[in-house]
Structures are given as C-alpha cells and as structure tokens.
Write a protein that holds these residues in place. Structure first.
Motif, PDB file in Angstrom:
ATOM      1  N   LYS A 115     -29.310 -24.844  32.281  1.00 11.39           N
ATOM      2  CA  LYS A 115     -27.885 -24.520  32.361  1.00 11.39           C
ATOM      3  C   LYS A 115     -27.410 -23.861  31.068  1.00 11.39           C
ATOM      4  O   LYS A 115     -27.945 -24.090  29.998  1.00 11.39           O
ATOM      5  CB  LYS A 115     -27.062 -25.787  32.612  1.00 11.39           C
ATOM      6  CG  LYS A 115     -27.387 -26.516  33.912  1.00 11.39           C
ATOM      7  CD  LYS A 115     -26.829 -25.828  35.120  1.00 11.39           C
ATOM      8  CE  LYS A 115     -27.223 -26.515  36.404  1.00 11.39           C
ATOM      9  NZ  LYS A 115     -28.453 -25.998  37.013  1.00 11.39           N
ATOM     10  N   GLU A 116     -26.367 -23.055  31.215  1.00  4.39           N
ATOM     11  CA  GLU A 116     -25.796 -22.379  30.057  1.00  4.39           C
ATOM     12  C   GLU A 116     -24.929 -23.375  29.290  1.00  4.39           C
ATOM     13  O   GLU A 116     -24.068 -24.032  29.873  1.00  4.39           O
ATOM     14  CB  GLU A 116     -24.931 -21.206  30.535  1.00  4.39           C
ATOM     15  CG  GLU A 116     -24.484 -20.289  29.408  1.00  4.39           C
ATOM     16  CD  GLU A 116     -23.538 -19.205  29.912  1.00  4.39           C
ATOM     17  OE1 GLU A 116     -22.517 -18.978  29.245  1.00  4.39           O
ATOM     18  OE2 GLU A 116     -23.841 -18.614  30.963  1.00  4.39           O
ATOM     19  N   LYS A 117     -25.172 -23.493  27.988  1.00  3.61           N
ATOM     20  CA  LYS A 117     -24.442 -24.466  27.168  1.00  3.61           C
ATOM     21  C   LYS A 117     -22.940 -24.205  27.234  1.00  3.61           C
ATOM     22  O   LYS A 117     -22.502 -23.069  27.091  1.00  3.61           O
ATOM     23  CB  LYS A 117     -24.908 -24.401  25.717  1.00  3.61           C
ATOM     24  CG  LYS A 117     -26.009 -25.389  25.429  1.00  3.61           C
ATOM     25  CD  LYS A 117     -26.280 -25.522  23.952  1.00  3.61           C
ATOM     26  CE  LYS A 117     -27.569 -26.313  23.750  1.00  3.61           C
ATOM     27  NZ  LYS A 117     -28.324 -25.871  22.602  1.00  3.61           N
ATOM     28  N   GLY A 118     -22.193 -25.280  27.484  1.00  3.65           N
ATOM     29  CA  GLY A 118     -20.733 -25.162  27.519  1.00  3.65           C
ATOM     30  C   GLY A 118     -20.155 -24.820  28.876  1.00  3.65           C
ATOM     31  O   GLY A 118     -18.944 -24.783  29.038  1.00  3.65           O
ATOM     32  N   SER A 119     -21.016 -24.556  29.874  1.00  3.18           N
ATOM     33  CA  SER A 119     -20.512 -24.222  31.208  1.00  3.18           C
ATOM     34  C   SER A 119     -20.105 -25.496  31.953  1.00  3.18           C
ATOM     35  O   SER A 119     -20.471 -26.602  31.567  1.00  3.18           O
ATOM     36  CB  SER A 119     -21.575 -23.477  32.012  1.00  3.18           C
ATOM     37  OG  SER A 119     -22.648 -24.334  32.329  1.00  3.18           O
ATOM     38  N   THR A 120     -19.350 -25.318  33.044  1.00  2.00           N
ATOM     39  CA  THR A 120     -18.885 -26.458  33.837  1.00  2.00           C
ATOM     40  C   THR A 120     -20.060 -27.240  34.396  1.00  2.00           C
ATOM     41  O   THR A 120     -20.083 -28.468  34.345  1.00  2.00           O
ATOM     42  CB  THR A 120     -17.993 -25.967  34.996  1.00  2.00           C
ATOM     43  OG1 THR A 120     -17.045 -25.046  34.477  1.00  2.00           O
ATOM     44  CG2 THR A 120     -17.252 -27.120  35.643  1.00  2.00           C
ATOM     45  N   ASN A 121     -21.067 -26.530  34.930  1.00  2.00           N
ATOM     46  CA  ASN A 121     -22.240 -27.193  35.502  1.00  2.00           C
ATOM     47  C   ASN A 121     -23.046 -27.937  34.435  1.00  2.00           C
ATOM     48  O   ASN A 121     -23.646 -28.961  34.711  1.00  2.00           O
ATOM     49  CB  ASN A 121     -23.134 -26.188  36.235  1.00  2.00           C
ATOM     50  CG  ASN A 121     -22.532 -25.781  37.563  1.00  2.00           C
ATOM     51  OD1 ASN A 121     -21.746 -26.533  38.146  1.00  2.00           O
ATOM     52  ND2 ASN A 121     -22.866 -24.604  38.036  1.00  2.00           N
ATOM     53  N   PHE A 122     -23.038 -27.412  33.210  1.00  7.83           N
ATOM     54  CA  PHE A 122     -23.723 -28.052  32.087  1.00  7.83           C
ATOM     55  C   PHE A 122     -23.104 -29.435  31.854  1.00  7.83           C
ATOM     56  O   PHE A 122     -23.814 -30.420  31.729  1.00  7.83           O
ATOM     57  CB  PHE A 122     -23.578 -27.175  30.834  1.00  7.83           C
ATOM     58  CG  PHE A 122     -24.134 -27.787  29.565  1.00  7.83           C
ATOM     59  CD1 PHE A 122     -25.483 -27.687  29.269  1.00  7.83           C
ATOM     60  CD2 PHE A 122     -23.308 -28.437  28.661  1.00  7.83           C
ATOM     61  CE1 PHE A 122     -26.004 -28.242  28.105  1.00  7.83           C
ATOM     62  CE2 PHE A 122     -23.812 -28.994  27.495  1.00  7.83           C
ATOM     63  CZ  PHE A 122     -25.164 -28.890  27.217  1.00  7.83           C
TER      64      PHE A 122
END
Length: 170
Positions: A115-122
């Motif tokens: 996951k991309e750091k700082g994203s909602t899914n993260f």
C-alpha cells in the motif's frame, strides 16, 4: 503509540450510572462494564489503544479479602515448548488459537507493504493489524491470568526458577 490521561475523583465527578460512566468535562459515556465496582472510586485513566478502542480504567479503594490457607506447595519449571510444567507433572501449553491469528497477521503485514504510505487503504490495514496484535496480546494475557489464578488458589507456596530465556535457547 498509547494515548491516555488520568483524572482524580473530586466530589463525585467520576461515577458509574447504569450503563454509563460520568467523566469530568466529557459527561456521560456509554460503557461495557467488566465487573462490579466495590469501594470508593479514586481516579480514572482513559486511554485509546492503536486499534482505535477507548478504555476507562478505574482505581478503587476497597477492603482486602484474604484467600483461604492451604497446605499445598508447587514448583514451576518454565519451558520453551510448553509454557510451564508444575512439580505435580501438570503441563500448561501455549494457546493454540494464536497460530491462526499470527498467520492472518503475516498476511495483513504483506498486504500493508504494497500500500502507498499515508493512503486511506494503508490506514485501514494498519488498524486491522493493530486489532490482531491486540487480540493476540489479550489471548496471551487471559491465558496467563487463568494459570496464575489457578496456581494461587490451589497452593500456599509457589517456587519458580530464576532463568534467562536466551540461555535456555543456547
């Protein structure tokens, strides 16, 4: 990161009213109560755990109740494979349910890495991971509490060895 604050009970500013706890400045908050409160509430510590749940821990002044005396004595041998073995030959094992949660935790940690750091899914996965860590911790604590409670109730004297696990592994 464990956020918490403690406040003292002044003139009934902290109280349990039905299914609610009365807190200063916040007011009434609905609670799941784990046991009845016997005694005078001294202070309360409200904390938020990484999984997002809030806990209120009450400090209560109460009478000391002594356990009945017994003649039994027991020795504990701590192990690596088993949790511990008593001198009576009884084995306490590590809870088996942990393996299931540890596997799910590994899977979630793998998902998190993509996951991309700082994203909602993260953050969604991060909270799920925190929930599993909490569950594992609770299972371990519960198991230890049950074992220690049983040992204390049944025996007057408990003898344990003084050891370092790192030496045992060697």
């Amino acid at each position: 990161n464990h956020m918490s604050y403690t406040t003292n009970n002044q003139k009934g500013s902290i109280a349990i009213v039905g299914k609610h706890i009365k807190l200063p400045k916040i007011g009434y908050v609905r609670v799941k109560q784990h046991r009845d409160i016997i005694g005078i509430i001294k202070s309360v510590t409200v904390s938020q755990v990484p999984s997002g749940k809030y806990y209120a821990s009450l400090l209560v002044e109460t009478e000391h109740i002594e356990l009945p005396h017994t003649e039994y004595k027991v020795g504990l041998d701590l192990g690596i494979k088993d949790l511990c073995i008593t001198s009576d030959g009884y084995k306490y094992e590590n809870p088996k349910t942990l393996r299931k949660y540890e596997k799910q935790l590994t899977k979630l940690q793998r998902q998190l890495s993509s996951k991309e750091k700082g994203s909602t899914n993260f953050y969604k996965i991060k909270r799920k991971i925190a929930r599993y860590h909490e569950k594992i911790t609770n299972i371990r604590k519960d198991n230890l509490h049950k074992i220690s409670h049983q040992l204390i109730n049944d025996n007057q004297v408990i003898v344990s060895e003084d050891l370092t696990v790192s030496n045992m592994i060697k």
